[in-house]
Motif scaffolding. Structure first.
Motif, PDB file in Angstrom:
ATOM      1  N   ARG A 234      -9.856 -33.602   9.513  1.00 35.65           N
ATOM      2  CA  ARG A 234     -11.058 -33.676  10.337  1.00 35.65           C
ATOM      3  C   ARG A 234     -11.089 -32.626  11.439  1.00 35.65           C
ATOM      4  O   ARG A 234     -11.986 -32.608  12.272  1.00 35.65           O
ATOM      5  N   THR A 235     -10.040 -31.785  11.479  1.00 30.24           N
ATOM      6  CA  THR A 235     -10.133 -30.589  12.340  1.00 30.24           C
ATOM      7  C   THR A 235     -10.860 -29.543  11.502  1.00 30.24           C
ATOM      8  O   THR A 235     -12.076 -29.425  11.573  1.00 30.24           O
ATOM      9  N   ALA A 236     -10.157 -28.809  10.631  1.00 26.71           N
ATOM     10  CA  ALA A 236     -10.815 -27.877   9.704  1.00 26.71           C
ATOM     11  C   ALA A 236      -9.855 -27.563   8.568  1.00 26.71           C
ATOM     12  O   ALA A 236      -8.634 -27.536   8.768  1.00 26.71           O
ATOM     13  N   TYR A 237     -10.421 -27.307   7.389  1.00 26.94           N
ATOM     14  CA  TYR A 237      -9.622 -26.930   6.224  1.00 26.94           C
ATOM     15  C   TYR A 237      -9.405 -25.427   6.184  1.00 26.94           C
ATOM     16  O   TYR A 237     -10.362 -24.654   6.354  1.00 26.94           O
ATOM     17  N   ASN A 238      -8.170 -25.006   5.931  1.00 26.42           N
ATOM     18  CA  ASN A 238      -7.921 -23.609   5.570  1.00 26.42           C
ATOM     19  C   ASN A 238      -8.700 -23.295   4.299  1.00 26.42           C
ATOM     20  O   ASN A 238      -8.765 -24.127   3.386  1.00 26.42           O
ATOM     21  N   LEU A 239      -9.218 -22.064   4.233  1.00 23.32           N
ATOM     22  CA  LEU A 239      -9.971 -21.644   3.052  1.00 23.32           C
ATOM     23  C   LEU A 239      -9.528 -20.223   2.691  1.00 23.32           C
ATOM     24  O   LEU A 239      -9.585 -19.337   3.541  1.00 23.32           O
ATOM     25  N   ALA A 240      -9.087 -20.051   1.462  1.00 25.68           N
ATOM     26  CA  ALA A 240      -8.651 -18.709   1.042  1.00 25.68           C
ATOM     27  C   ALA A 240      -9.529 -18.190  -0.083  1.00 25.68           C
ATOM     28  O   ALA A 240     -10.023 -18.956  -0.911  1.00 25.68           O
ATOM     29  N   GLY A 241      -9.718 -16.888  -0.078  1.00 20.65           N
ATOM     30  CA  GLY A 241     -10.347 -16.205  -1.201  1.00 20.65           C
ATOM     31  C   GLY A 241      -9.310 -15.264  -1.773  1.00 20.65           C
ATOM     32  O   GLY A 241      -8.519 -15.621  -2.645  1.00 20.65           O
ATOM     33  N   SER A 242      -9.266 -14.066  -1.177  1.00 23.99           N
ATOM     34  CA  SER A 242      -8.306 -13.052  -1.614  1.00 23.99           C
ATOM     35  C   SER A 242      -7.922 -12.219  -0.384  1.00 23.99           C
ATOM     36  O   SER A 242      -8.748 -12.058   0.514  1.00 23.99           O
ATOM     37  N   SER A 243      -6.674 -11.711  -0.345  1.00 23.52           N
ATOM     38  CA  SER A 243      -6.248 -10.934   0.829  1.00 23.52           C
ATOM     39  C   SER A 243      -6.089  -9.464   0.472  1.00 23.52           C
ATOM     40  O   SER A 243      -5.504  -9.145  -0.564  1.00 23.52           O
ATOM     41  N   PHE A 244      -6.617  -8.583   1.321  1.00 21.18           N
ATOM     42  CA  PHE A 244      -6.445  -7.145   1.073  1.00 21.18           C
ATOM     43  C   PHE A 244      -6.685  -6.337   2.346  1.00 21.18           C
ATOM     44  O   PHE A 244      -7.177  -6.858   3.345  1.00 21.18           O
ATOM     45  N   SER A 245      -6.327  -5.060   2.265  1.00 16.95           N
ATOM     46  CA  SER A 245      -6.415  -4.155   3.412  1.00 16.95           C
ATOM     47  C   SER A 245      -7.510  -3.112   3.152  1.00 16.95           C
ATOM     48  O   SER A 245      -7.972  -2.967   2.007  1.00 16.95           O
ATOM     49  N   PRO A 246      -7.889  -2.342   4.157  1.00 14.94           N
ATOM     50  CA  PRO A 246      -8.863  -1.261   3.918  1.00 14.94           C
ATOM     51  C   PRO A 246      -8.427  -0.326   2.788  1.00 14.94           C
ATOM     52  O   PRO A 246      -9.240   0.029   1.937  1.00 14.94           O
ATOM     53  N   GLU A 247      -7.120   0.039   2.749  1.00 18.46           N
ATOM     54  CA  GLU A 247      -6.733   0.991   1.686  1.00 18.46           C
ATOM     55  C   GLU A 247      -6.830   0.363   0.288  1.00 18.46           C
ATOM     56  O   GLU A 247      -7.088   1.058  -0.686  1.00 18.46           O
ATOM     57  N   ASP A 248      -6.666  -0.964   0.199  1.00 20.84           N
ATOM     58  CA  ASP A 248      -6.861  -1.633  -1.097  1.00 20.84           C
ATOM     59  C   ASP A 248      -8.327  -1.532  -1.538  1.00 20.84           C
ATOM     60  O   ASP A 248      -8.619  -1.282  -2.712  1.00 20.84           O
ATOM     61  N   ILE A 249      -9.225  -1.744  -0.577  1.00 19.84           N
ATOM     62  CA  ILE A 249     -10.662  -1.668  -0.922  1.00 19.84           C
ATOM     63  C   ILE A 249     -11.020  -0.240  -1.327  1.00 19.84           C
ATOM     64  O   ILE A 249     -11.707  -0.015  -2.329  1.00 19.84           O
ATOM     65  N   VAL A 250     -10.518   0.723  -0.551  1.00 18.89           N
ATOM     66  CA  VAL A 250     -10.838   2.135  -0.834  1.00 18.89           C
ATOM     67  C   VAL A 250     -10.364   2.511  -2.235  1.00 18.89           C
ATOM     68  O   VAL A 250     -11.084   3.182  -2.996  1.00 18.89           O
ATOM     69  N   ARG A 251      -9.171   2.066  -2.600  1.00 23.94           N
ATOM     70  CA  ARG A 251      -8.635   2.369  -3.931  1.00 23.94           C
ATOM     71  C   ARG A 251      -9.589   1.860  -5.023  1.00 23.94           C
ATOM     72  O   ARG A 251      -9.880   2.553  -5.982  1.00 23.94           O
ATOM     73  N   GLU A 252     -10.092   0.661  -4.828  1.00 22.32           N
ATOM     74  CA  GLU A 252     -11.019   0.078  -5.824  1.00 22.32           C
ATOM     75  C   GLU A 252     -12.364   0.810  -5.822  1.00 22.32           C
ATOM     76  O   GLU A 252     -12.943   1.067  -6.875  1.00 22.32           O
ATOM     77  N   ILE A 253     -12.869   1.114  -4.602  1.00 22.88           N
ATOM     78  CA  ILE A 253     -14.173   1.795  -4.501  1.00 22.88           C
ATOM     79  C   ILE A 253     -14.109   3.156  -5.195  1.00 22.88           C
ATOM     80  O   ILE A 253     -15.059   3.585  -5.861  1.00 22.88           O
ATOM     81  N   ARG A 254     -12.946   3.832  -5.089  1.00 25.93           N
ATOM     82  CA  ARG A 254     -12.835   5.193  -5.672  1.00 25.93           C
ATOM     83  C   ARG A 254     -12.867   5.175  -7.202  1.00 25.93           C
ATOM     84  O   ARG A 254     -13.051   6.224  -7.820  1.00 25.93           O
ATOM     85  N   LYS A 255     -12.730   3.992  -7.781  1.00 26.97           N
ATOM     86  CA  LYS A 255     -12.917   3.909  -9.240  1.00 26.97           C
ATOM     87  C   LYS A 255     -14.387   4.178  -9.585  1.00 26.97           C
ATOM     88  O   LYS A 255     -14.718   4.595 -10.684  1.00 26.97           O
ATOM     89  N   PHE A 256     -15.266   3.894  -8.620  1.00 22.95           N
ATOM     90  CA  PHE A 256     -16.707   4.121  -8.824  1.00 22.95           C
ATOM     91  C   PHE A 256     -17.166   5.414  -8.140  1.00 22.95           C
ATOM     92  O   PHE A 256     -18.027   6.116  -8.624  1.00 22.95           O
ATOM     93  N   TYR A 257     -16.593   5.683  -6.984  1.00 23.43           N
ATOM     94  CA  TYR A 257     -16.954   6.873  -6.188  1.00 23.43           C
ATOM     95  C   TYR A 257     -15.663   7.626  -5.851  1.00 23.43           C
ATOM     96  O   TYR A 257     -15.102   7.457  -4.762  1.00 23.43           O
ATOM     97  N   PRO A 258     -15.177   8.474  -6.770  1.00 21.70           N
ATOM     98  CA  PRO A 258     -13.873   9.135  -6.581  1.00 21.70           C
ATOM     99  C   PRO A 258     -13.812  10.003  -5.318  1.00 21.70           C
ATOM    100  O   PRO A 258     -12.732  10.209  -4.770  1.00 21.70           O
ATOM    101  N   ASP A 259     -14.980  10.466  -4.817  1.00 19.02           N
ATOM    102  CA  ASP A 259     -14.975  11.353  -3.637  1.00 19.02           C
ATOM    103  C   ASP A 259     -15.206  10.592  -2.335  1.00 19.02           C
ATOM    104  O   ASP A 259     -15.421  11.212  -1.289  1.00 19.02           O
ATOM    105  N   PHE A 260     -15.170   9.267  -2.389  1.00 21.82           N
ATOM    106  CA  PHE A 260     -15.450   8.470  -1.186  1.00 21.82           C
ATOM    107  C   PHE A 260     -14.474   8.838  -0.063  1.00 21.82           C
ATOM    108  O   PHE A 260     -13.255   8.789  -0.226  1.00 21.82           O
TER     109      PHE A 260
END
Ligand code: AKB
Length: 316
Positions: A234-260
């Motif tokens: 009744r305080t609050a539930y922890n909620l997780a999705g997925s954990s990542f850093s900016p460089e993880d996102i950039v790596r994935e984005i560059r699969k679509f935009y290699p010059d990002f």
């Protein structure tokens, strides 16, 4: 009896998407969107509402016969640090008004969002458990940690059915965040799709818990629709999705935009992020009401890019 739902802070990142989901579930006539800012693009009822004004809140609640409140308005972690006392004042005052009006009106349910910002440097950094020690370093985090206790108090003392989730950073294409430390993880996709350079205010290796909007909305609905007997926290539930850093996102984005192109210029928000968990343990949510996230980084990135491309280049 049919639920009559009021959403406070409906124009915000989560609110604008949640209102549509609630309208879908309860019917257009049974959801009232409200916000302090009057410009909006909802179908259905909308009220300009300053939730720090209890009289105004009560008027809206009485005139529509509201039975449930989703209280999403708050000043977030980064913006809140500019004016600490105002942030505390506003966040707490709005919550007290919501709890009191809900108690007096004998409402069915209240939703109060908490955040990973309740954790500070004394909580385990990895796989942070629900019951970890809370020593938040921001005023926003302090207001959420205190708010959780007040939610529990209203449940124990008055039987008010208040439910809460500790949201990680929310990533969605439908809306923009405002004033948070995790905002970079939405802004980065807009820059990528516009093929512009992104200046990141966090270091490249700052891993934080994140969640895709669709998962965040589904979690909210699943929590709120779970039988009362299943809600053990009744305080609050922890909620997780997925954990990542900016460089993880950039790596994935560059699969679509290699010059990002990305430049890292960490500012005060880096210090906030440094004290937050890297990943969250949400076993209690899984156990009590069956929570299971669906979106990992790869799906988040491909969905964000696909949807934002449609928004920026309207289809003929
Ligand atoms: C913020 O960054 O302040 C919010 C949050 C994690 O609660 N997105």
């Amino acid at each position: 009896m049919k639920a009559k739902v009021l959403v406070i802070g409906a124009n915000g990142q989560l609110g604008s998407v949640l209102v549509k989901e609630l309208q879908h579930r309860h019917g257009l006539d049974n959801v009232v969107a409200s916000d302090i800012n009057k410009s909006h693009n909802f179908h259905g009822a909308f009220e300009v509402l300053d939730a720090t004004d209890k009289t105004q809140l009560l008027e809206v609640v009485e005139s529509y016969g509201i039975t449930q409140i989703y209280h999403l308005a708050a000043i977030l972690s980064a913006k809140g640090e500019a004016n600490p006392l105002t942030t505390w004042d506003l966040n707490m005052k709005m919550l007290f008004n919501v709890l009191e009006v809900a108690r007096v009106q004998e409402m069915d349910k209240v939703f109060f969002p908490s955040s990973i910002a309740v954790f500070g440097e004394d909580a385990p950094w990895v796989n942070t458990p629900n019951k970890a020690y809370l020593n938040p370093a921001t005023v926003y985090g302090m207001s959420k940690a205190a708010g959780e206790q007040w939610a529990q108090y209203y449940f124990l003392r008055y039987g008010l059915d208040v439910r809460s989730l500790r949201y990680p950073g929310v990533i969605g294409y439908q809306s923009l965040p405002g004033g948070g430390t995790t905002d970079y993880a939405v802004e980065i996709f807009h820059k990528a799709v516009l093929e512009e350079e992104f200046v990141c205010f966090l270091n490249e290796d700052t891993t934080l818990p994140m969640i895709f909007m669709d998962d965040a909305i589904r979690a909210t609905m699943e929590l709120m629709e779970a039988p009362k007997r299943d809600i053990k926290i009744r305080t609050a539930y922890n909620l997780a999705g997925s954990s990542f850093s900016p460089e993880d996102i950039v790596r994935e984005i560059r699969k679509f935009y290699p010059d990002f192109m990305v430049k890292y210029e960490p500012d005060f928000r880096q210090d906030i992020a440094a004290k937050w968990p890297k990943s969250i343990n949400d076993d209690e949510a899984a156990l009590d009401w069956g929570w299971k996230p669906e979106y990992d980084l790869e799906i988040i990135v491909s969905t964000m890019i696909e949807k934002l491309k449609e928004q920026y280049v309207p289809q003929q």
